[in-house]
Design a protein around this motif. Structure first.
Motif, PDB file in Angstrom:
ATOM      1  N   MET B   1      24.923  22.118  23.407  1.00  0.00           N
ATOM      2  CA  MET B   1      23.535  22.566  23.504  1.00  0.00           C
ATOM      3  C   MET B   1      23.445  24.098  23.514  1.00  0.00           C
ATOM      4  O   MET B   1      24.160  24.761  24.260  1.00  0.00           O
ATOM      5  N   ARG B  25      10.630  16.050  40.374  1.00  0.00           N
ATOM      6  CA  ARG B  25      11.984  16.100  40.933  1.00  0.00           C
ATOM      7  C   ARG B  25      13.041  16.098  39.837  1.00  0.00           C
ATOM      8  O   ARG B  25      14.008  16.863  39.874  1.00  0.00           O
ATOM      9  N   SER B  26      12.817  15.265  38.845  1.00  0.00           N
ATOM     10  CA  SER B  26      13.801  15.164  37.771  1.00  0.00           C
ATOM     11  C   SER B  26      13.865  16.453  36.965  1.00  0.00           C
ATOM     12  O   SER B  26      14.946  16.932  36.616  1.00  0.00           O
ATOM     13  N   ARG B  29      15.648  19.088  39.151  1.00  0.00           N
ATOM     14  CA  ARG B  29      17.088  18.843  39.321  1.00  0.00           C
ATOM     15  C   ARG B  29      17.851  19.007  38.009  1.00  0.00           C
ATOM     16  O   ARG B  29      18.988  19.456  37.998  1.00  0.00           O
ATOM     17  N   THR B  30      17.209  18.607  36.908  1.00  0.00           N
ATOM     18  CA  THR B  30      17.884  18.784  35.616  1.00  0.00           C
ATOM     19  C   THR B  30      18.042  20.276  35.319  1.00  0.00           C
ATOM     20  O   THR B  30      19.082  20.713  34.816  1.00  0.00           O
ATOM     21  N   ALA B  32      18.374  22.583  37.609  1.00  0.00           N
ATOM     22  CA  ALA B  32      19.438  23.041  38.508  1.00  0.00           C
ATOM     23  C   ALA B  32      20.810  22.669  37.943  1.00  0.00           C
ATOM     24  O   ALA B  32      21.749  23.462  37.954  1.00  0.00           O
ATOM     25  N   TYR B  33      20.892  21.453  37.430  1.00  0.00           N
ATOM     26  CA  TYR B  33      22.155  20.956  36.868  1.00  0.00           C
ATOM     27  C   TYR B  33      22.630  21.833  35.717  1.00  0.00           C
ATOM     28  O   TYR B  33      23.825  22.056  35.529  1.00  0.00           O
ATOM     29  N   HIS B  34      21.676  22.339  34.935  1.00  0.00           N
ATOM     30  CA  HIS B  34      22.020  23.150  33.763  1.00  0.00           C
ATOM     31  C   HIS B  34      21.882  24.654  34.045  1.00  0.00           C
ATOM     32  O   HIS B  34      21.833  25.446  33.107  1.00  0.00           O
ATOM     33  N   ALA B  58      16.928  22.615  43.708  1.00  0.00           N
ATOM     34  CA  ALA B  58      17.212  21.189  43.873  1.00  0.00           C
ATOM     35  C   ALA B  58      16.712  20.653  45.227  1.00  0.00           C
ATOM     36  O   ALA B  58      16.271  19.505  45.323  1.00  0.00           O
ATOM     37  N   SER B 274      12.679   9.656  36.170  1.00  0.00           N
ATOM     38  CA  SER B 274      13.948  10.379  36.218  1.00  0.00           C
ATOM     39  C   SER B 274      14.499  10.568  34.810  1.00  0.00           C
ATOM     40  O   SER B 274      14.982  11.656  34.453  1.00  0.00           O
ATOM     41  N   ARG B 275      14.427   9.525  34.010  1.00  0.00           N
ATOM     42  CA  ARG B 275      14.934   9.613  32.639  1.00  0.00           C
ATOM     43  C   ARG B 275      14.095  10.598  31.821  1.00  0.00           C
ATOM     44  O   ARG B 275      14.631  11.383  31.035  1.00  0.00           O
ATOM     45  N   VAL B 278      14.812  14.339  32.599  1.00  0.00           N
ATOM     46  CA  VAL B 278      16.070  14.810  31.988  1.00  0.00           C
ATOM     47  C   VAL B 278      15.847  15.103  30.504  1.00  0.00           C
ATOM     48  O   VAL B 278      16.211  16.172  29.998  1.00  0.00           O
ATOM     49  N   GLU B 282      16.171  18.760  28.625  1.00  0.00           N
ATOM     50  CA  GLU B 282      17.252  18.907  27.647  1.00  0.00           C
ATOM     51  C   GLU B 282      16.709  19.081  26.232  1.00  0.00           C
ATOM     52  O   GLU B 282      17.347  19.724  25.390  1.00  0.00           O
ATOM     53  N   ILE B 300      14.611   6.449  25.669  1.00  0.00           N
ATOM     54  CA  ILE B 300      13.729   7.613  25.770  1.00  0.00           C
ATOM     55  C   ILE B 300      13.744   8.353  24.442  1.00  0.00           C
ATOM     56  O   ILE B 300      14.797   8.800  23.980  1.00  0.00           O
TER      57      ILE B 300
ATOM     58  N   ILE D 325      22.980  13.713  37.289  1.00  0.00           N
ATOM     59  CA  ILE D 325      22.137  14.919  37.243  1.00  0.00           C
ATOM     60  C   ILE D 325      21.209  14.960  38.450  1.00  0.00           C
ATOM     61  O   ILE D 325      21.030  15.993  39.091  1.00  0.00           O
ATOM     62  N   MET D 326      20.624  13.811  38.793  1.00  0.00           N
ATOM     63  CA  MET D 326      19.676  13.753  39.903  1.00  0.00           C
ATOM     64  C   MET D 326      20.346  14.070  41.244  1.00  0.00           C
ATOM     65  O   MET D 326      19.703  14.523  42.181  1.00  0.00           O
TER      66      MET D 326
END
Lengths: 328, 328, 328, 328
Positions: B1, B25-26, B29-30, B32-34, B58, B274-275, B278, B282, B300, D325-326
């Motif tokens: 990516m 939230r998703s 957090r996504t 934060a993850y990236h 997060a 949640s899905r 993300v 992304e 999705i 991720i969550m």
């Protein structure tokens, strides 16, 4: 216990309430336990006048303790208010060999039962079943506790939207003559104001209270309004009044309606129903008549039907004060 | 990516829906993850134009996956429909260093986002959040599944009373333009008839159907009516019509109202949110813009915002047939 | 009211219970109403000894009335049982200018509070918060009513399976020393037998009772077992015993566990918490100390902490009899 | 449609699941709609071999759409695995004039049905009813969606306690061979880790993940563990492992157990059951046999029973990634 009672009839009358089935179950099982026959009467006094009966044994009432409504169905009857109607009912009872009746319902049900008892000297015991909690002689009627939980859950849901949009909601709950539901739900849901039939708050105070609430930093507000609120305006009229008299309010209305009557009874109502059913049957066995069983200081006690009807169920004024403090 | 996106803003707009918090939230957090910064925008486009922002990490979104409503609050904005309003919003975004926006809402939200994207070439991705399920490009909008359960539980409660009293109930549920809620809830609650905006059943057929229902031995009936039903009569007018045209019916009305929007989201809505979160983040990271994420065949997928707005969400006609068969 | 109290601390300690947050809210709002400062203490006595404090105002407690658990968190503390630990706590309170404490918890919490009061002459008032209802001086502890509903709903679900498969289920519920939950849930869920710490039914009677239950036509059975049941066998040992001593039984076990402690409080618990919080703060304002607030005959009353700790909460033996009759 | 089918039997077999009653109702009503007689078979293949039948009409299935369990009861049968057993069943069907069977259950049920169909050329159609969602040929089995909501609500309650006490909880959910419930509930409840039968995460990674979770500022954690988790340790062994290998953790365990199977079906499951029942009966009417009805891309489709049994229901690996991720 003396045991001249051989066969007991049981009926539900008036508005249905959660816990009525649990009470029917308890009456039927207590009869079975004491080797008394039990007969279910359908549709309250209507079925009584038509002889719409059904023999019930311990197994007839399985899997109903957690069901809302009443398997015996309920109705309001005009004909039973006539002497002819009651005579019809009496004949059916005699033909069927029924010695006594357990009446599950509210004010109207008990009034009918008391008159019937006077006219025919027929033994009756009442069990208070109504979500309104408006019966003297019991701190809790069957269904009241369940209705409080049902309403509080609904208000919790509405508050999600109220908070998300900074809105003011007027929510109408049941209670035409008494404010028990409104008062408890108002405190339980953290409402900013509670309007009840017992107190005339006045529109000015309402507006004042909402202003203060907003100034104190609250972005959304819930006002719980009993159907029979003393101010005498419907929730829709209240909305209009606030729309006209307060700026920058996004006011909405919700009338909770009939869903307040239904649902699986709470544990409290199931236990209360079980206790009341036992007491009702065993009181009849002891030769007692014309009483209502009720919960007083956590004990099951008897109150004469006449007192139960004429007495006034009072709201807990302490709750009004608690509500005011909580709305700080 | 590729990762030219350094900071993402997220907002909720329009009517609130269960699952919006799970989506926020998703997204957070996504990010934060990236290692992307994330900024919450309060009150939808209103807050965007005011620069009402809050940095989120997060931990900012803990314990919200199961909460109804939206912690970012929501609003409908007139000003954002003006070029000046959108320019204000753009300036705040640039000042704050925000590179892209995730927009959680419905039709109106997406229309605003698409125009904004066109004018300022600002990357946006939409997440469909509305209980009405009226968005093209996703089989389920966030909140739809939760609302179905909320409504079905309320109807179950009303049926307790309907059955106990042999009554006919008209129950109004949300759905001004689409009948998804009415149709699914009608089948799910075992309603005798379902009135929706997409089909004009006609009053005659309704009366006919109710007559047949009674003849077949049913003692109580539920009719689910979408707000925007094609017959064009409110539930209160329907009640009057039946009162006048059918004998021996005890007809009642219940308007479920705003409680349909609230409550803890179902597992389905939490997982879907949640899905979607993300995928939204992304997709922005991959340089995509002007799309809506949606659920298509359990995957999705992306749909251009324009299509999502202009396309028509169709009701499942098979359900109408199933409903008719079930009402046998 | 005299008003020498200027700042009140509030903490939750011991096992968490639904309604604790509603009680915290009530304490904080009552302080605000009376212009008393309020300080939240985190993690019970642990936080007290560490000075883990947070100033709280009326807005700090918004949207928590319906949340399970405790926003102040809870812990069990060994160190507070030492004189040194308590001295540490006292110093933090003095430094912070706190004049009195409201302690929300159970037996252990109150014992700590009473000793602390004796050593430092520091005003304390207790609020009984525990699902077990094992405190003298109140008919209901906070969380008890909610736990009953939570457990009854779980048992209702298990009964679906029990009935579908003609099974016997042993279900373990909380209650190491007292049978309040088991007894009420047993009656409320229509259990065939209830095993509690207060009575040794004996295994023979249990087997006898199950045999009778089957003979009377019941195809499935539920036995509710309190953790601390007097028979002294775990639910798994009970299953083994029945497997060995009765034929043709498909016996299963379910230990409900920690889910019993959580969830949104019932309306009853929210109202009770609100009332108790008001009484606790106002009692401190009146110069009272070393008391517990409790519900007695539907009124909020004070009981000396020492009595609350030493007194024995008795189960309602009437319920055992009702249970036996209902199992007919 | 050709209509040589005159009488259809319906049974439920294997573990019960929410939605089975709604499916029975749908089969019965669809038969009534098409003027086909319908016969309920009690206790699955057991009742089939005993001829334990009951005629059912449209009214026989009223008020069951929202009930958990199965009114036809269920059982697992060894005898039906023998040729003699199946011959017995066949004779009863012929004697009763039943032309075809609808089988509601899981893998084992369908295997029995397929063999029976081969041996006696007797038309059968399967409806997938099991909370585990482990059937090929349908994206959702009946009961799966309901179970997800039941479990998520229970985990929400446990999280109240986990958060209040800064604890780590291992929660065991159903799923001996497949991780669908664990995976969806893990994402839906915001669990920190999810252990499933399909992937061996390894204990080291689990410990590592929990350490990271704590370092990131989380004070409590939930780990969802499927019964048949690949690591091969029970939740109790997992607790011991963490107790030994990590400091300062207060670890608790909860096994949710049989309550996961029960309860009122979600709207989704009720609608799905209604659609499946219609398709099952109408497929038999069209002369189809040996198929299972299933939900594929939101449409009701047929899959040969053999494929449904042998095919493998795959978990959505995207969810594992979303979960990771969550947990950031």
């Amino acid at each position: 216990m003396s045991n001249k009672i051989k066969k007991i009839g049981v009926l539900t009358s008036g508005g249905d309430a959660p816990g009525m089935n649990a009470a029917i179950r308890s009456v039927v099982r207590t009869c079975a336990y004491h080797n008394i026959e039990c007969v279910g009467v359908y549709r309250g006094y209507e079925g009584l006048m038509e002889g719409d009966f059904k023999e019930m044994n311990a197994r007839s009432v399985k899997d109903i303790i957690n069901k809302g409504g009443t398997i015996l169905k309920s109705a309001r009857s005009k004909e039973f208010r006539t002497k002819e109607g009651r005579k019809l009912a009496y004949n059916h009872l005699i033909n069927k060999g029924i010695d006594a009746l357990v009446l599950i319902g509210g004010d109207g049900t008990f009034t009918g039962g008391m008159i019937f008892n006077e006219e025919f000297n027929f033994p009756v015991i009442g069990i208070p079943g109504t979500i309104d909690n408006d019966i003297y002689g019991t701190s809790h009627t069957l269904g009241f506790d369940t209705a409080l939980n049902t309403v509080v859950e609904a208000v919790d849901k509405i508050r999600d939207t109220a908070s998300s949009h900074n809105r003011l909601f007027f929510i109408e709950v049941m209670g035409r003559d008494v404010g028990h539901i409104a008062l408890n739900v108002g405190v339980g849901s953290g409402a900013e104001e509670i309007l009840i039939p017992e107190e005339d708050l006045g529109l000015d105070r309402l507006v004042e209270s909402l202003r203060r609430s907003r100034q104190s930093g609250k972005s959304s507000s819930i006002v719980i309004v009993a159907e029979g609120d003393k101010i005498g305006k419907s929730v829709f009229e209240l909305k209009d009044y606030v729309d006209e008299n307060m700026e920058n309010y996004d006011v909405r209305v919700s009338v909770l309606g009939h869903m307040q009557r239904g649902g699986a009874p709470s544990c409290f109502d199931r236990v209360l129903a079980s206790r009341m059913g036992v007491k009702a049957v065993e009181s009849l066995m002891e030769g007692k008549t014309n009483y209502m069983v009720g919960l007083l200081n956590n004990e099951i006690e008897l109150t004469p039907l006449e007192k139960a009807i004429k007495g006034k169920s009072k709201i807990n004024l302490e709750l009004l004060r608690v509500s005011e403090i909580m709305a700080t």
